[in-house]
Design an enzyme around this catalytic site. Sequence first.
Site, short mmCIF file in Angstrom:
data_model
loop_
_atom_site.label_atom_id
_atom_site.label_comp_id
_atom_site.label_asym_id
_atom_site.label_seq_id
_atom_site.Cartn_x
_atom_site.Cartn_y
_atom_site.Cartn_z
N GLY A 1 0.70 -1.23 0.04
CA GLY A 1 0.03 0.04 0.16
C GLY A 1 0.92 1.26 -0.20
CD GLN B 1 2.22 6.59 4.61
OE1 GLN B 1 3.06 6.15 5.22
NE2 GLN B 1 2.39 7.71 4.21
CB SER B 2 3.87 -0.54 2.00
OG SER B 2 4.92 -1.45 2.32
CG ASN B 3 4.21 -0.06 8.37
OD1 ASN B 3 4.86 1.05 8.65
ND2 ASN B 3 3.49 -0.67 8.69
CB ALA C 1 7.30 -0.45 0.44
#
Length: 326
Positions: A68, A70-72, A74
């Site tokens: 997403g 706001q991917s943690n 990534a």
Amino acid sequence: MRDKLALAHLPTPLWRSDALDALIGTQVWVKRDDMTGGAEAGNKLRKLEYLMAEALAERASVVLTCGGLQSNHARATAIVAARLGLASCLFLRTATPSLPPAPSGNVLLDRLVGAEIRLISPDDYRSRGAVMARAAAELASRGARPYVIPEGGSNALGSLGYVDAMREVRQQLDLGLGGGPEPFDSVVFACGSGGTAAGIALGASEWEVAAEAHAMAVCDDATYFERVVGRIVVDAQRLAPELDRRAKLTVVDRFKGPAYAVASDEQRRFIVEVARRTGLLVDPVYTGKALFGLSKLEPKPRRVLFIHTGGLPGLLAQADAFAGEL
Ligand SMILES: *Cc1c(COP(=O)(O)O)cnc(C)c1O
């Protein structure tokens, strides 16, 4: 087991607070995997210890992954890539791929470490595997050496990070931390792409941390995760055949709130109350929903290991959503 890098700051603490026990209504030991590192902290760092070891072994020059906006995961991948001298390319899902994303929370950190961000629509995200494979082939044709990490780092190799986390908890229990050597009644944690759940299911039984686990889904549903986690478990057992038992895993999908990354008013009030009464910060995408779910679970396990999987940058990106509760 496979090779891995030492990326995380381990062991992470086992933390308990009377105020939290009172709020949740049972004895809760919090495994502070939000402290696996600095800005790269969270559960993904344990998976990346294995995945990035393989990337380096394959002499990768660039890592590709997705999530997403706001991917943690990534963000952790981008930071670790920078630390290892690799480039990173992040495929981030957003309803508005033609608009530049607000540089807040995880996106700010992605940008700081120089990740290439490619925004993709929810529709394209459904075929994220093919999208990344195409991009990898294109990068390779230009002389780069791409390494593709699936969503959440959730494959067999990544899941071994959570098998190891359960061994770490077993060592802490044997030292008398966590209330003594007896196994917990359940391991409770947020579930978003299934790799953490797979590693915990295998590791919790292998290391006698608990015979049962509750995965609190933050998206999709129980049927989906039973299939996804089941597949990762089987693949992981192929990598590590000694992992021949698994804890009873219950996927709970009633506490995921209105949508992925969107918390209900009640969930946000709960997050604020936990912060004010205990000093523990949980996020509205993953850990807040999982802890909220634990507080509502019936019957409630008597002595719980709650995995705090991180997610603080995602909370910081939701200032507006919390404005009404502060
Ligand atoms: C990714 C993530 C999870 C979920 O872990 P999965 O292995 O993807 O199921 C939970 N909490 C946080 C903070 C995460 O970033």
